[in-house]
Design an enzyme around this catalytic site. Structure first.
Site, mmCIF file in Angstrom:
data_model
loop_
_atom_site.group_PDB
_atom_site.id
_atom_site.type_symbol
_atom_site.label_atom_id
_atom_site.label_comp_id
_atom_site.label_asym_id
_atom_site.label_seq_id
_atom_site.Cartn_x
_atom_site.Cartn_y
_atom_site.Cartn_z
ATOM 1 N N LYS A 66 0.804 -1.215 0.000
ATOM 2 C CA LYS A 66 0.000 0.000 0.000
ATOM 3 C C LYS A 66 0.844 1.275 0.000
ATOM 4 O O LYS A 66 0.410 2.304 -0.514
ATOM 5 C CB LYS A 66 -0.881 -0.089 1.252
ATOM 6 N N ASP A 67 2.030 1.205 0.565
ATOM 7 C CA ASP A 67 2.889 2.389 0.668
ATOM 8 C C ASP A 67 3.899 2.498 -0.474
ATOM 9 O O ASP A 67 4.704 3.433 -0.500
ATOM 10 C CB ASP A 67 3.644 2.367 2.004
ATOM 11 N N ARG A 117 -9.133 8.738 2.099
ATOM 12 C CA ARG A 117 -10.024 7.708 1.542
ATOM 13 C C ARG A 117 -11.072 7.279 2.573
ATOM 14 O O ARG A 117 -12.266 7.211 2.276
ATOM 15 C CB ARG A 117 -9.171 6.503 1.117
ATOM 16 N N ARG A 118 -10.620 7.002 3.790
ATOM 17 C CA ARG A 118 -11.560 6.591 4.835
ATOM 18 C C ARG A 118 -12.490 7.747 5.187
ATOM 19 O O ARG A 118 -13.700 7.567 5.333
ATOM 20 C CB ARG A 118 -10.786 6.140 6.074
ATOM 21 N N ARG A 135 -2.383 10.858 14.391
ATOM 22 C CA ARG A 135 -1.025 10.584 13.897
ATOM 23 C C ARG A 135 -0.329 9.598 14.809
ATOM 24 O O ARG A 135 -0.775 9.323 15.914
ATOM 25 C CB ARG A 135 -0.201 11.880 13.858
ATOM 26 N N ARG A 141 -1.610 5.552 18.438
ATOM 27 C CA ARG A 141 -3.017 5.797 18.087
ATOM 28 C C ARG A 141 -3.965 5.107 19.056
ATOM 29 O O ARG A 141 -4.948 5.698 19.510
ATOM 30 C CB ARG A 141 -3.299 5.297 16.672
ATOM 31 N N CYS A 228 -0.703 7.880 -2.443
ATOM 32 C CA CYS A 228 -1.377 7.172 -1.355
ATOM 33 C C CYS A 228 -2.304 8.106 -0.594
ATOM 34 O O CYS A 228 -3.136 7.681 0.180
ATOM 35 C CB CYS A 228 -0.380 6.497 -0.432
HETATM 36 N N1 PBG Z 1 -1.216 4.031 5.996
HETATM 37 C C1 PBG Z 1 -0.138 3.428 6.680
HETATM 38 C C2 PBG Z 1 -0.143 1.947 6.633
HETATM 39 N N2 PBG Z 1 0.557 1.280 5.684
HETATM 40 C C3 PBG Z 1 0.360 -0.050 5.865
HETATM 41 C C4 PBG Z 1 -0.485 -0.224 6.946
HETATM 42 C C5 PBG Z 1 -0.893 -1.548 7.465
HETATM 43 C C6 PBG Z 1 -1.798 -2.300 6.542
HETATM 44 C C7 PBG Z 1 -1.140 -2.824 5.306
HETATM 45 O O1 PBG Z 1 -0.018 -3.342 5.378
HETATM 46 O O2 PBG Z 1 -1.746 -2.737 4.245
HETATM 47 C C8 PBG Z 1 -0.814 1.043 7.453
HETATM 48 C C9 PBG Z 1 -1.635 1.350 8.643
HETATM 49 C C10 PBG Z 1 -3.095 1.666 8.388
HETATM 50 O O3 PBG Z 1 -3.484 2.055 7.286
HETATM 51 O O4 PBG Z 1 -3.897 1.566 9.342
#
Ligand code: PBG
Length: 300
Positions: A66-67, A117-118, A135, A141, A228
């Protein structure tokens, strides 16, 4: 953490070779760490690893897929996608809301999320809720939630699972309410394009259905030129050799939300991503995204 899992798997598959995890100088862990990967789309962290890979100092880098940007530097490729955990987002609540579900949370409930997005999707479905930026890494968190700064958080289920905190998942958010991020729940391993030996090693960790799904998702995001930090979500499923990709683009206030779906053979996942992007563009996705880029990243 996830890097050590990859190291362990490779070591088990190739007992005669040695896989060392190397720590990069500037920031914390080496081969991409969840919290550090938040730096942004073209994160410094990714860059440092990429420079090291191109220089031949390290052979590959493990990322939360995702990153990982959808466009990689010349000479580097996405060499492997591992089996995905549940890609859904999860609701985590403060104890005083433990008898609630997302749909029963009362007016004014404060939800912590830093994901556009959320935010956009939840605002669209639940305009009576309040949203507040949150953050820090996962533990930070959760501590803020428990201290009462928020009534609930939205987090990736996979992140909680990976850190053995799946018991904090109160509710998995259904795709009808919130589509997940591109690549969420999978690890992506980046390596040199011209290194057949390393590529072959990594392919042993590849999970083909996850890879096909994520290639479709990434092509969709790339074609919409979203990084992202954009309100773009997806969902994918494979049944009988057919891949179905659902995608959405929303405005930050959740007022406009475009959602559509395409299906086709798993053999050409990227074509599906491109087709869906074209469909959403025809419905006005570009205008929504341009507006967001103008407000969120004025100089980009
Ligand atoms: N945005 C940051 C991020 N990048 C990857 C994850 C964990 C989930 C994954 O590996 O896809 C998260 C945390 C989240 O979105 O809560």
């Amino acid at each position: 953490m996830q890097t050590h899992w990859v190291q362990g798997e490779l070591q088990r598959l190739y007992p005669d070779r040695q896989f060392d995890v190397q720590t990069m100088s500037t920031q914390g862990d080496i081969i991409l760490d969840v919290a550090l990967a938040k730096i942004g789309d073209k994160g410094l962290f990714t860059k440092e690893l990429e420079v090291a890979m191109l220089a031949g100092e390290v052979d590959f880098a493990v990322h939360s897929l995702k990153d990982l940007p959808t466009r990689l530097p010349e000479g580097l490729i996405l060499g492997c996608v591992t089996e995905r955990e549940d890609p859904a987002d999860a609701l985590v609540v403060h104890d005083r809301f433990k008898d609630h579900q997302l749909e029963t949370l009362p007016e004014g409930t404060v939800i912590g999320t830093s994901s556009l997005r959320r935010l956009a999707q939840l605002r669209h479905h639940y305009p009576h809720l309040q949203f507040k930026d949150v953050r820090g890494n996962l533990n930070t968190r959760l501590a803020k939630l428990d201290a009462g700064e928020y009534d609930a958080l939205i987090l990736a289920a996979a992140g909680l699972q990976r850190l053995s905190m799946a018991d904090r998942i109160h509710q998995l958010i259904p795709a009808a309410v919130s589509l997940h991020a591109v690549g969420q729940g999978a690890l992506g391993i980046e390596c040199r394009a011209e290194d057949p030996e390393i590529l072959e090693l990594l392919k042993a960790l590849e999970h083909e259905p996850t890879s096909q799904r994520c290639l479709a998702e990434r092509a969709f995001l790339r074609e919409l030129e979203g990084g992202c930090q954009v309100p773009i979500g997806v969902n994918t499923a494979i049944a009988d050799g057919t891949l179905t990709l659902t995608g959405m683009v929303a405005s930050l206030d959740g007022q406009r939300l475009l959602r559509d779906q395409v299906s086709g053979p798993t053999s050409d996942p990227e074509a599906l991503g491109l087709a869906l992007a074209a469909q959403l563009k025809a419905q006005g996705a570009k205008e929504i995204l341009d507006e967001i880029f103008a407000t969120v990243r004025p100089e980009a």
